[in-house]
Motif scaffolding. Sequence first.
Motif, PDB file in Angstrom:
ATOM      1  N   PRO A  76       0.821  -1.140   0.084  1.00  0.00           N
ATOM      2  CA  PRO A  76      -0.145  -0.164   0.019  1.00  0.00           C
ATOM      3  C   PRO A  76       0.684   1.406   0.002  1.00  0.00           C
ATOM      4  O   PRO A  76       2.021   1.211   0.458  1.00  0.00           O
ATOM      5  CB  PRO A  76      -0.657  -0.044   1.165  1.00  0.00           C
ATOM      6  N   ASP A  77       0.191   2.318  -0.463  1.00  0.00           N
ATOM      7  CA  ASP A  77       0.975   3.618  -0.236  1.00  0.00           C
ATOM      8  C   ASP A  77       1.277   4.009   1.159  1.00  0.00           C
ATOM      9  O   ASP A  77       2.665   4.637   0.985  1.00  0.00           O
ATOM     10  CB  ASP A  77       0.257   4.868  -0.914  1.00  0.00           C
ATOM     11  N   ALA A  78       0.735   3.795   2.020  1.00  0.00           N
ATOM     12  CA  ALA A  78       1.101   3.889   3.390  1.00  0.00           C
ATOM     13  C   ALA A  78       1.152   2.494   4.206  1.00  0.00           C
ATOM     14  O   ALA A  78       0.566   2.561   4.987  1.00  0.00           O
ATOM     15  CB  ALA A  78       0.195   4.928   3.957  1.00  0.00           C
ATOM     16  N   PRO A  79       2.190   1.689   3.985  1.00  0.00           N
ATOM     17  CA  PRO A  79       2.417   0.394   4.689  1.00  0.00           C
ATOM     18  C   PRO A  79       2.603   0.593   6.195  1.00  0.00           C
ATOM     19  O   PRO A  79       3.310   1.637   6.734  1.00  0.00           O
ATOM     20  CB  PRO A  79       3.460  -0.268   3.957  1.00  0.00           C
ATOM     21  N   VAL A  80       2.148  -0.304   6.958  1.00  0.00           N
ATOM     22  CA  VAL A  80       2.361  -0.442   8.437  1.00  0.00           C
ATOM     23  C   VAL A  80       3.472  -1.254   8.475  1.00  0.00           C
ATOM     24  O   VAL A  80       3.511  -2.612   8.061  1.00  0.00           O
ATOM     25  CB  VAL A  80       1.180  -0.633   9.088  1.00  0.00           C
ATOM     26  N   VAL A  81       4.668  -0.978   9.094  1.00  0.00           N
ATOM     27  CA  VAL A  81       5.986  -1.766   9.206  1.00  0.00           C
ATOM     28  C   VAL A  81       6.201  -2.018  10.745  1.00  0.00           C
ATOM     29  O   VAL A  81       6.161  -1.166  11.569  1.00  0.00           O
ATOM     30  CB  VAL A  81       7.195  -1.305   8.611  1.00  0.00           C
ATOM     31  N   LEU A 121      10.494   3.011   2.371  1.00  0.00           N
ATOM     32  CA  LEU A 121       9.324   3.197   2.092  1.00  0.00           C
ATOM     33  C   LEU A 121       8.812   4.671   2.632  1.00  0.00           C
ATOM     34  O   LEU A 121       8.274   4.755   3.686  1.00  0.00           O
ATOM     35  CB  LEU A 121       8.474   2.103   2.871  1.00  0.00           C
ATOM     36  N   PRO A 122       8.898   5.686   2.098  1.00  0.00           N
ATOM     37  CA  PRO A 122       8.814   7.115   2.408  1.00  0.00           C
ATOM     38  C   PRO A 122       7.368   7.435   3.070  1.00  0.00           C
ATOM     39  O   PRO A 122       7.171   8.102   4.199  1.00  0.00           O
ATOM     40  CB  PRO A 122       8.950   7.932   1.194  1.00  0.00           C
ATOM     41  N   GLY A 123       6.353   6.369   2.821  1.00  0.00           N
ATOM     42  CA  GLY A 123       4.944   6.841   3.307  1.00  0.00           C
ATOM     43  C   GLY A 123       4.552   5.744   4.297  1.00  0.00           C
ATOM     44  O   GLY A 123       3.649   5.730   4.786  1.00  0.00           O
ATOM     45  N   CYS A 124       5.501   5.146   4.804  1.00  0.00           N
ATOM     46  CA  CYS A 124       5.308   4.073   5.642  1.00  0.00           C
ATOM     47  C   CYS A 124       5.057   4.662   7.191  1.00  0.00           C
ATOM     48  O   CYS A 124       5.639   6.018   7.399  1.00  0.00           O
ATOM     49  CB  CYS A 124       6.276   3.048   5.689  1.00  0.00           C
ATOM     50  N   ARG A 125       4.219   3.722   8.034  1.00  0.00           N
ATOM     51  CA  ARG A 125       4.369   4.062   9.569  1.00  0.00           C
ATOM     52  C   ARG A 125       5.177   2.847  10.114  1.00  0.00           C
ATOM     53  O   ARG A 125       4.711   1.831   9.762  1.00  0.00           O
ATOM     54  CB  ARG A 125       3.018   4.200  10.064  1.00  0.00           C
ATOM     55  N   VAL A 126       6.187   3.241  10.962  1.00  0.00           N
ATOM     56  CA  VAL A 126       6.835   1.983  11.810  1.00  0.00           C
ATOM     57  C   VAL A 126       6.528   1.969  13.170  1.00  0.00           C
ATOM     58  O   VAL A 126       6.577   3.200  14.100  1.00  0.00           O
ATOM     59  CB  VAL A 126       8.376   2.440  11.600  1.00  0.00           C
ATOM     60  N   ALA A 127       6.121   0.808  13.610  1.00  0.00           N
ATOM     61  CA  ALA A 127       5.908   0.516  15.020  1.00  0.00           C
ATOM     62  C   ALA A 127       7.066  -0.209  15.528  1.00  0.00           C
ATOM     63  O   ALA A 127       7.291  -1.419  15.218  1.00  0.00           O
ATOM     64  CB  ALA A 127       4.595  -0.477  15.234  1.00  0.00           C
ATOM     65  N   ALA A 128       7.892   0.397  16.395  1.00  0.00           N
ATOM     66  CA  ALA A 128       9.267  -0.096  16.712  1.00  0.00           C
ATOM     67  C   ALA A 128       9.029  -0.730  18.136  1.00  0.00           C
ATOM     68  O   ALA A 128       8.601   0.136  19.131  1.00  0.00           O
ATOM     69  CB  ALA A 128      10.119   0.802  16.905  1.00  0.00           C
ATOM     70  N   PHE A 129       9.470  -1.870  18.331  1.00  0.00           N
ATOM     71  CA  PHE A 129       8.995  -2.714  19.769  1.00  0.00           C
ATOM     72  C   PHE A 129      10.521  -2.975  20.248  1.00  0.00           C
ATOM     73  O   PHE A 129      11.591  -3.552  19.526  1.00  0.00           O
ATOM     74  CB  PHE A 129       8.237  -3.859  19.487  1.00  0.00           C
ATOM     75  N   GLU A 130      10.720  -2.305  21.563  1.00  0.00           N
ATOM     76  CA  GLU A 130      12.059  -2.846  22.270  1.00  0.00           C
ATOM     77  C   GLU A 130      11.827  -2.723  23.510  1.00  0.00           C
ATOM     78  O   GLU A 130      11.465  -1.611  24.244  1.00  0.00           O
ATOM     79  CB  GLU A 130      13.083  -1.537  21.815  1.00  0.00           C
ATOM     80  N   PRO A 131      12.043  -3.937  24.269  1.00  0.00           N
ATOM     81  CA  PRO A 131      11.500  -3.859  25.525  1.00  0.00           C
ATOM     82  C   PRO A 131      12.844  -3.684  26.521  1.00  0.00           C
ATOM     83  O   PRO A 131      12.507  -3.364  27.633  1.00  0.00           O
ATOM     84  CB  PRO A 131      11.401  -5.549  25.865  1.00  0.00           C
ATOM     85  N   GLN A 132      13.988  -3.660  26.072  1.00  0.00           N
ATOM     86  CA  GLN A 132      15.237  -3.023  26.878  1.00  0.00           C
ATOM     87  C   GLN A 132      15.143  -1.667  27.033  1.00  0.00           C
ATOM     88  O   GLN A 132      15.084  -0.745  26.637  1.00  0.00           O
ATOM     89  CB  GLN A 132      16.497  -3.372  26.456  1.00  0.00           C
ATOM     90  N   PRO A 133      14.770  -1.315  28.466  1.00  0.00           N
ATOM     91  CA  PRO A 133      14.545   0.190  29.009  1.00  0.00           C
ATOM     92  C   PRO A 133      15.440   1.138  28.548  1.00  0.00           C
ATOM     93  O   PRO A 133      15.169   2.339  27.685  1.00  0.00           O
ATOM     94  CB  PRO A 133      14.431   0.096  30.567  1.00  0.00           C
ATOM     95  N   ILE A 134      16.897   0.878  28.544  1.00  0.00           N
ATOM     96  CA  ILE A 134      17.804   1.673  28.100  1.00  0.00           C
ATOM     97  C   ILE A 134      17.765   1.853  26.546  1.00  0.00           C
ATOM     98  O   ILE A 134      17.833   3.043  25.943  1.00  0.00           O
ATOM     99  CB  ILE A 134      19.277   1.220  28.476  1.00  0.00           C
TER     100      ILE A 134
END
Length: 211
Positions: free
Chosen positions: A16-21, A39-52
């Motif tokens: 899609p034009d605005a892919p969810v990554v 992917l200039p139109g993307c939205r990135v959901a970044a998951f990182e559990p290490q607090p630092i």
Amino acid sequence: MSVEAFFGRLAGLALPDAPVVVDGGANKGRVAARFLAALPGCRVAAFEPQPILARKLAKRFADEPRLTVHAVALGETAAVLPLTVMSRPTLSSLFAPTGIHEKYADQELTETAVVDVPVVRLDAVLGRADVIKLDLQGYELPALRGAAGLLGGVSAVVAEAALYPLYDGQALLDELTAYLQGFGLMLDGVYDFHRDPAGRIASGDAVYLRP
């Protein structure tokens, strides 16, 4: 985690034009930055559990509205679980380290701490995902099970996969492949193999695409 081959395959997908990554195990954001550039139109959901690392990630992308940092781990069931932090932080896992010491037998690798981290199901956080990248140090299959509600609409998955157990309870390459095939995602290739000091292939990046 090197995903050069994956980005080459990604360029040929009809997204899609605005892919969810989803960037699971985002660490300091190197791969997330590649997604944003590719992917200039993307939205990135970044998951990182290490607090630092999560704090560093949030600081790095503070001015990037396309990326959202989630300071949680991905899994099959919502919970709070102990994360074993290693002297090499990228090797930290929700599973106890076992064969990882064989993979890096030529390096000094120690456990430095155990921290409790929140775990969420991906399909409880997002309503859609087009591309999923997972580098979770053995926890890839639980995370994929927690994404079951989304996988039917996913176009591509890249996941670090082991050829022998690196962590206690880790699913291997064939188990990941069998699970994703159930959602129509087929193994396209395994790239960037890592050999242990004994010469055995320990792990690689498995790429799955929807035909």
